[in-house]
Write a protein that holds these residues in place. Structure first.
Motif, PDB file in Angstrom:
ATOM      1  N   PRO A 103       0.786  -1.244   0.000  1.00  0.00           N
ATOM      2  CA  PRO A 103       0.000   0.000   0.000  1.00  0.00           C
ATOM      3  C   PRO A 103       0.816   1.292   0.000  1.00  0.00           C
ATOM      4  N   GLY A 104       2.070   1.213   0.529  1.00  0.00           N
ATOM      5  CA  GLY A 104       2.858   2.448   0.619  1.00  0.00           C
ATOM      6  C   GLY A 104       3.537   2.831  -0.694  1.00  0.00           C
ATOM      7  N   VAL A 105       3.340   2.022  -1.729  1.00  0.00           N
ATOM      8  CA  VAL A 105       3.953   2.338  -3.028  1.00  0.00           C
ATOM      9  C   VAL A 105       3.418   3.685  -3.521  1.00  0.00           C
ATOM     10  N   VAL A 106       4.350   4.545  -3.925  1.00  0.00           N
ATOM     11  CA  VAL A 106       3.950   5.853  -4.454  1.00  0.00           C
ATOM     12  C   VAL A 106       3.618   5.682  -5.935  1.00  0.00           C
ATOM     13  N   LYS A 107       2.508   6.284  -6.362  1.00  0.00           N
ATOM     14  CA  LYS A 107       2.016   6.094  -7.732  1.00  0.00           C
ATOM     15  C   LYS A 107       3.094   6.380  -8.783  1.00  0.00           C
ATOM     16  N   GLY A 108       3.869   7.448  -8.587  1.00  0.00           N
ATOM     17  CA  GLY A 108       4.890   7.837  -9.563  1.00  0.00           C
ATOM     18  C   GLY A 108       5.971   6.772  -9.722  1.00  0.00           C
ATOM     19  N   ILE A 109       6.307   6.104  -8.609  1.00  0.00           N
ATOM     20  CA  ILE A 109       7.341   5.050  -8.663  1.00  0.00           C
ATOM     21  C   ILE A 109       6.785   3.840  -9.414  1.00  0.00           C
ATOM     22  N   LEU A 110       5.522   3.502  -9.101  1.00  0.00           N
ATOM     23  CA  LEU A 110       4.888   2.381  -9.808  1.00  0.00           C
ATOM     24  C   LEU A 110       4.843   2.686 -11.309  1.00  0.00           C
ATOM     25  N   ASP A 111       4.419   3.902 -11.654  1.00  0.00           N
ATOM     26  CA  ASP A 111       4.318   4.282 -13.077  1.00  0.00           C
ATOM     27  C   ASP A 111       5.651   4.074 -13.794  1.00  0.00           C
ATOM     28  N   LYS A 112       6.737   4.527 -13.164  1.00  0.00           N
ATOM     29  CA  LYS A 112       8.074   4.406 -13.794  1.00  0.00           C
ATOM     30  C   LYS A 112       8.457   2.945 -14.000  1.00  0.00           C
ATOM     31  N   LYS A 113       8.219   2.131 -12.957  1.00  0.00           N
ATOM     32  CA  LYS A 113       8.577   0.701 -13.064  1.00  0.00           C
ATOM     33  C   LYS A 113       7.768   0.029 -14.163  1.00  0.00           C
ATOM     34  N   LEU A 114       6.458   0.364 -14.197  1.00  0.00           N
ATOM     35  CA  LEU A 114       5.597  -0.251 -15.210  1.00  0.00           C
ATOM     36  C   LEU A 114       6.007   0.209 -16.612  1.00  0.00           C
ATOM     37  N   GLN A 115       6.332   1.501 -16.709  1.00  0.00           N
ATOM     38  CA  GLN A 115       6.704   2.064 -18.014  1.00  0.00           C
ATOM     39  C   GLN A 115       7.918   1.326 -18.609  1.00  0.00           C
ATOM     40  N   SER A 116       8.845   0.955 -17.733  1.00  0.00           N
ATOM     41  CA  SER A 116      10.038   0.265 -18.240  1.00  0.00           C
ATOM     42  C   SER A 116       9.680  -1.121 -18.798  1.00  0.00           C
ATOM     43  N   GLU A 117       8.476  -1.605 -18.486  1.00  0.00           N
ATOM     44  CA  GLU A 117       8.013  -2.892 -19.047  1.00  0.00           C
ATOM     45  C   GLU A 117       6.910  -2.640 -20.073  1.00  0.00           C
TER      46      GLU A 117
END
Ligand SMILES: Cc1cc2nc3c(=O)[nH]c(=O)nc-3n(C[C@H](O)[C@H](O)[C@H](O)COP(=O)(O)OP(=O)(O)OC[C@H]3O[C@@H](n4cnc5c(N)ncnc54)[C@H](O)[C@@H]3O)c2cc1C
Length: 478
Positions: A103-117
């Protein structure tokens, strides 16, 4: 010697305990206009800390309210007991069509990780990268792309929660609890639920068709039914191409009518900004322009652009294909709340209460006329922007209103009309402190009692974020 709450927390929690007044002050506010000073703040290190925080709260007859990034607009993450900050629970695992996130994942960090995939998680609140996954799930957040991809509730597959007893429950995997939730859902009076494409008010028991949907009850429940410890979320491939069309209109009503026609071209997003907002956009517009529609397509681009040219009865200002230019124009739209604050003197700002309603799209013109009616009756002014394709408009009122009773009268009048149009009092921001008192009006007594039954199922002793969504005076059973 009997130990106090802070001493017990300090002995049981591996993470941090904050009890200094200035740190508690920090956690006493969010992006709303409310303030509640908590007794203590726990920054959890792990799931065990969360369970132990719930146990300590039960022992000392106090409460636990989980906080994400604190960007909520209606005070949902504020309360007087223990505030639980989960920012250290921030692991992300990405698989082919889903991700498992803490739950503590920050949206911007998730977006970046997903974008790289080459992937993305569709719900996109205009606050952008700052909010947390826990807060998004807690509010059933959405954003511009929800027009095509739905809100959080349409994009989550499983959740693991800690309930008010500190029990770990995985939904829908836990058959016993899922069955109970599904059985309760059969009792609702569906006709009292809003007929809208997005809704963050109350508990979304209307989305539970069978036991497999049981996890949906947690989404939008504002931390009142369980603390989300882990979630399996749906992810999508990033579309290969996008096009953004910006159209200028002479009047709000012209744009409102035209948006319904343009919706037949299946845009991925359709957003509205009015004159006071567009005044702050650093681009040149026609003098007569009163408002804009932003319309985005992410598939069948050439056919859709051909159709939008035929259907538009405004002036097409721009058709943008380049990613960086599209990003720039979305920034203009996403800055609407900031622009609106710039336009209103501090002493004239009226707290958010009616800022997030939605109606069935056929009724969209009615929202503009109700706002006009409110302004005339109460001497207020308004700024309007938002997710018009979903019938969801953000209304920012201003004026010299000091009395709480007047603000309540405005809210009552506005919500009565929205509910009459089969609308919701909140499409994505949640009920929080601002709107929980209107839930009975929204759903009727029978459904409200069903909401209380759900609360009893997962938090009988009212430990989790009390006074949000359902009243703290819930009847105990047995
Ligand atoms: C400028 C601006 C623009 C915004 N635009 C949008 C928009 O376009 N769309 C939109 O939907 N919202 C929007 N919001 C509102 C807000 O940003 C979102 O709802 C956001 O998702 C809240 O996330 P957060 O982490 O800040 O949550 P918080 O505010 O910290 O918490 C929100 C709720 O979730 C609960 N919660 C937090 N973590 C958990 C957990 N682990 N388990 C259970 N419950 C939990 C909290 O108790 C609280 O009830 C906007 C806000 C601002 C300030």
């Amino acid at each position: 010697m009997r130990r106090n709450l802070i001493q017990v927390l300090e002995s049981k929690i591996e993470g941090e305990i904050l009890s200094d007044k200035e740190l508690r002050d920090y956690y006493s506010v969010d992006a709303s206009s409310y303030q509640i000073i908590p007794k203590a703040v726990v920054i959890a290190n792990n799931q065990k800390d969360i369970i132990n925080t719930i146990k300590a709260a039960r022992k000392f007859n106090t409460t636990v309210t989980v906080r994400g990034a604190g960007t909520g607009l209606v005070g949902s993450a504020l309360n007087s007991g223990i505030i639980l900050d989960l920012k250290k629970l921030n692991k992300i695992k990405i698989r082919k069509n889903y991700a498992v996130v803490e739950p503590g994942v920050v949206k911007g960090i998730l977006d970046k990780k997903l974008q790289s995939e080459n992937k993305f998680f569709p719900p996109n609140p205009s606050i952008g990268s700052f909010c947390s996954i826990g807060g998004m799930l807690g509010n059933n957040s959405s954003g511009s792309r929800s027009l095509k991809y739905g809100s959080v509730i349409d994009n989550v597959l499983e959740v693991t929660i800690a309930d008010g007893n500190g029990r770990l429950i995985k939904l829908p995997e836990n058959k016993n609890i899922s069955k109970k939730i599904s059985n309760i859902s059969k009792k609702i009076s569906k006709k009292s639920f809003p007929n809208v494409s997005k809704n963050s008010s109350g508990y979304r028991i209307d989305t539970i068709k069978n036991e497999k949907d049981a996890h949906k009850i947690i989404l939008g429940s504002e931390g009142t039914l369980g603390i989300i410890l882990l979630a399996k979320i749906k992810i999508q491939n990033i579309p290969k191409n996008k096009a953004l069309v910006v159209i200028e209109y002479d009047s709000n009503l012209q744009a409102a009518k035209n948006c319904k026609e343009i919706l037949t071209t299946h845009p991925s997003a359709m957003e509205f900004v009015d004159k006071p907002t567009l005044k702050h956009i650093p681009e040149k517009f026609n003098k007569k322009t009163n408002c804009l529609l932003f319309i985005e397509y992410d598939e069948k681009i050439s056919t859709n652009l051909k159709n939008v040219r035929i259907l538009s009865n405004g002036k097409i200002k721009k058709i943008i294909h380049k990613d960086n230019e599209i990003f720039k124009w979305w920034k203009y739209r996403d800055s609407s709340l900031h622009y609106s604050l710039k336009s209103i003197k501090k002493e004239n700002r009226i707290p958010h209460i009616i800022e997030d309603s939605a109606v069935p799209i056929e009724k969209i013109e009615k929202v503009f006329s109700v706002v006009k009616q409110v302004n005339k009756k109460f001497g207020t002014k308004s700024i309007i922007y938002g997710h018009i394709g979903n019938g969801n408009l953000h209304i920012r009122l201003s004026g010299k209103i000091v009395k709480k009773s007047t603000i309540k009268a405005i809210s009552k009048e506005f919500f009565s009309e929205i509910i009459r149009q089969s609308g919701t009092i909140t499409a994505e921001h949640g009920d929080g402190i601002a709107r929980s008192e209107f839930i009975k009006k929204q759903y009727g007594k029978k459904n409200y009692e069903i909401f209380q039954e759900l609360k009893r199922l997962l938090d009988q002793d009212n430990i989790l974020n009390p006074n949000k969504i359902v009243s703290s005076k819930i009847k105990k059973v047995n």
